[in-house]
Design a protein around this motif. Structure first.
Motif, PDB file in Angstrom:
ATOM      1  N   HIS A  93       0.910  -1.403   0.075  1.00 35.64           N
ATOM      2  CA  HIS A  93      -0.014   0.114  -0.018  1.00 35.64           C
ATOM      3  C   HIS A  93       0.735   1.255  -0.023  1.00 35.64           C
ATOM      4  O   HIS A  93       0.698   2.029  -0.855  1.00 35.64           O
ATOM      5  CB  HIS A  93      -1.090  -0.081   1.253  1.00 35.64           C
ATOM      6  N   LEU A  96       4.089   0.466  -2.888  1.00 33.10           N
ATOM      7  CA  LEU A  96       3.781   0.208  -4.229  1.00 33.10           C
ATOM      8  C   LEU A  96       2.597   1.320  -4.699  1.00 33.10           C
ATOM      9  O   LEU A  96       2.885   1.911  -5.722  1.00 33.10           O
ATOM     10  CB  LEU A  96       3.297  -1.348  -4.559  1.00 33.10           C
ATOM     11  N   VAL A  97       1.379   1.298  -4.120  1.00 35.08           N
ATOM     12  CA  VAL A  97       0.513   2.008  -4.590  1.00 35.08           C
ATOM     13  C   VAL A  97       0.651   3.502  -4.237  1.00 35.08           C
ATOM     14  O   VAL A  97       0.491   4.579  -5.509  1.00 35.08           O
ATOM     15  CB  VAL A  97      -0.970   1.442  -3.917  1.00 35.08           C
ATOM     16  N   GLN A  99       3.698   4.859  -3.519  1.00 32.93           N
ATOM     17  CA  GLN A  99       5.009   5.424  -3.881  1.00 32.93           C
ATOM     18  C   GLN A  99       5.399   6.362  -2.650  1.00 32.93           C
ATOM     19  O   GLN A  99       6.124   7.557  -3.228  1.00 32.93           O
ATOM     20  CB  GLN A  99       5.087   5.809  -5.250  1.00 32.93           C
ATOM     21  N   VAL A 106       5.372   0.980 -11.558  1.00 30.86           N
ATOM     22  CA  VAL A 106       3.851   0.907 -11.603  1.00 30.86           C
ATOM     23  C   VAL A 106       4.007  -0.637 -12.330  1.00 30.86           C
ATOM     24  O   VAL A 106       4.453  -0.760 -13.318  1.00 30.86           O
ATOM     25  CB  VAL A 106       3.331   1.876 -12.554  1.00 30.86           C
ATOM     26  N   LYS A 113      -0.655  -5.438 -10.410  1.00 33.81           N
ATOM     27  CA  LYS A 113      -1.340  -4.251 -11.300  1.00 33.81           C
ATOM     28  C   LYS A 113      -2.721  -4.212 -10.945  1.00 33.81           C
ATOM     29  O   LYS A 113      -3.206  -3.204 -10.769  1.00 33.81           O
ATOM     30  CB  LYS A 113      -1.366  -4.716 -12.769  1.00 33.81           C
ATOM     31  N   TYR A 116      -2.714  -2.344  -7.603  1.00 34.68           N
ATOM     32  CA  TYR A 116      -2.492  -0.891  -7.861  1.00 34.68           C
ATOM     33  C   TYR A 116      -3.846  -0.299  -8.319  1.00 34.68           C
ATOM     34  O   TYR A 116      -4.239   0.683  -7.990  1.00 34.68           O
ATOM     35  CB  TYR A 116      -1.369  -1.001  -8.886  1.00 34.68           C
ATOM     36  N   ARG A 120      -6.260   2.782  -6.980  1.00 35.48           N
ATOM     37  CA  ARG A 120      -6.305   3.923  -7.574  1.00 35.48           C
ATOM     38  C   ARG A 120      -7.779   4.255  -7.631  1.00 35.48           C
ATOM     39  O   ARG A 120      -8.228   5.464  -7.619  1.00 35.48           O
ATOM     40  CB  ARG A 120      -5.369   3.898  -8.805  1.00 35.48           C
TER      41      ARG A 120
END
Length: 176
Positions: A93, A96-97, A99, A106, A113, A116, A120
């Motif tokens: 979280h 990755l998501v 950043q 990404v 993916k 992510y 989003r």
């Protein structure tokens, strides 16, 4: 005993995802919005008020581990599962998501993916109402989430707008 303890840790990780989904939807997007709102706003600096939730859960895990190591089995393994979930959350979280780390990546395929994209889509709605995808490690299909968002938007457009309440006329109190 090793197998039992390992199963307790893994069951706790799965249970934490279910708990996190409920807490995210009904606490963070409910009465706990005061802390969580910072997560849905542009961040300035390293920390946001939403990080206080991680501190609360980390403190609970520490207490469980301490109680467990003082003889209250299986609390240390439940605390260990909570800690593992927290580490996975931090990597997936925050890293990755969102950043929040110096490196940016990404994912282009697979589970990461999907995770992510789902998160989003959770942030596609500004504010706390009408969000989708409240899990942190389990992600519904982005296609299904987009359909849910579109349906919610269509429903909001179809509802008649309410005019603000009218104030009653004030009596003249200037002494006439």
């Amino acid at each position: 005993m090793f197998l039992t303890n390992t199963l307790i840790v893994l069951a706790t990780v799965a249970g934490m995802e279910a708990f996190a989904w409920l807490a995210h939807k009904y606490v963070m997007h409910g009465w706990g919005w005061g802390w969580h709102a910072s997560h849905h706003a542009p961040r300035s600096g390293w920390f946001e008020a939403n990080d206080l939730y991680a501190l609360v859960f980390a403190a609970l895990a520490i207490v469980l581990i301490a109680l467990g190591t003082s003889g209250r089995w299986p609390l240390q393994w439940i605390g260990a599962g909570m800690t593992l979930y927290g580490a996975l959350y931090f990597v997936a979280h925050d890293g990755l998501v969102h950043q929040r780390w110096p490196w940016r990546w990404v994912p282009r395929s697979g589970y990461l993916k999907r995770l992510y994209q789902a998160h989003r889509l959770h942030h596609a709605v500004h504010g706390r109402e009408g969000c989708v995808s409240f899990g942190f490690l389990w992600a519904p299909s982005p296609t299904r989430l987009r359909a849910q968002l579109q349906a919610a938007q269509a429903q909001r457009r179809a509802q008649p707008r309410q005019a603000p309440p009218q104030r009653p006329p004030q009596a003249d109190t200037r002494g006439r």
